[in-house]
Structures are given as C-alpha cells and as structure tokens.
Scaffold this motif. Structure first.
Motif, PDB file in Angstrom:
ATOM      1  N   ARG A  19       0.951  -1.079  -0.296  1.00 27.57           N
ATOM      2  CA  ARG A  19       0.102  -0.390   0.491  1.00 27.57           C
ATOM      3  C   ARG A  19       0.732   0.947  -0.068  1.00 27.57           C
ATOM      4  O   ARG A  19       0.078   2.623  -0.861  1.00 27.57           O
ATOM      5  N   ILE A  20       1.800   1.308   0.698  1.00 26.23           N
ATOM      6  CA  ILE A  20       2.804   2.283   0.596  1.00 26.23           C
ATOM      7  C   ILE A  20       3.587   3.021  -0.579  1.00 26.23           C
ATOM      8  O   ILE A  20       3.201   3.718  -1.005  1.00 26.23           O
ATOM      9  N   SER A  22       2.362   1.669  -3.421  1.00 25.80           N
ATOM     10  CA  SER A  22       1.298   1.993  -4.643  1.00 25.80           C
ATOM     11  C   SER A  22       0.978   3.897  -4.569  1.00 25.80           C
ATOM     12  O   SER A  22       0.770   4.258  -5.195  1.00 25.80           O
ATOM     13  N   LYS A  23       0.609   3.694  -3.506  1.00 28.36           N
ATOM     14  CA  LYS A  23       0.284   5.503  -3.022  1.00 28.36           C
ATOM     15  C   LYS A  23       1.988   6.095  -3.961  1.00 28.36           C
ATOM     16  O   LYS A  23       1.529   7.444  -3.736  1.00 28.36           O
ATOM     17  N   ASP A  24       3.095   5.871  -4.219  1.00 30.68           N
ATOM     18  CA  ASP A  24       4.185   6.935  -4.848  1.00 30.68           C
ATOM     19  C   ASP A  24       4.123   6.236  -6.026  1.00 30.68           C
ATOM     20  O   ASP A  24       4.620   6.430  -7.277  1.00 30.68           O
ATOM     21  N   HIS A  25       2.223   5.659  -6.415  1.00 30.66           N
ATOM     22  CA  HIS A  25       2.677   5.755  -8.349  1.00 30.66           C
ATOM     23  C   HIS A  25       3.404   4.628  -8.820  1.00 30.66           C
ATOM     24  O   HIS A  25       3.325   4.234  -9.831  1.00 30.66           O
ATOM     25  N   GLU A  27       3.455  -0.050  -9.444  1.00 26.31           N
ATOM     26  CA  GLU A  27       2.845  -1.013  -8.710  1.00 26.31           C
ATOM     27  C   GLU A  27       3.862  -2.067  -8.209  1.00 26.31           C
ATOM     28  O   GLU A  27       5.089  -2.388  -8.205  1.00 26.31           O
TER      29      GLU A  27
END
Length: 86
Positions: A19-20, A22-25, A27
C-alpha cells in the motif's frame, strides 16, 4: 508505471508495504520467498525484501541464502527490511 517486486520472507505486514509503494504511483507484486525461483526478474524495476520472523542462526543458513543468489544478477535497486515495525 514502475513495477516493484515485494518478496515476503514471512512477515505479516507485507500488504502494508504494498500500500505504501502504491501511494507513490508504483505497482507491486507480492511473492512468497519459496516462489522466487520461478520469478522472471526482468519484469521489475526494483525489489523490496521483507524481514523474516526467524534468525539465520536458527535455520539452515546456506539453503536460505541460496534463494537470494539472484541478487548478483539484478541491475536495479533492492531494499532489504530487517524488522518491519510500521
């Protein structure tokens, strides 16, 4: 989009790492340690290796370290997390 491989060495909080990431775009794909022999590492831009709930002194260290021989062939960033207190 950059793809990060997350190798789960047995920690429970690996989903939080994804999740962390994915916050930075980015995958990500999570694989268990026992699955990495089947991974095609050319499909990734980086690797995160989670901590393990055991000490190397408590197991057959050579068998465990043998799983990580792929690191010598990787030509992109690798982040190893020892203890994940997130």
């Amino acid at each position: 989009i950059l793809m990060i491989l997350i190798i789960n060495c047995g920690r429970e909080k690996v989903d939080l790492i994804a999740r962390i990431v994915s916050k930075d775009h980015f995958e990500s794909q999570i694989v268990r340690l026992d699955e990495i022999r089947n991974i095609d590492f050319v499909n990734y831009n980086g690797i995160i290796i989670s901590g393990a709930p055991i000490l190397l002194t408590e197991i057959n260290r050579s068998a465990f370290l043998d799983l990580f021989k792929f690191i010598r062939r990787i030509n992109y960033p690798i982040l190893g997390l020892s203890l994940i207190h997130i």
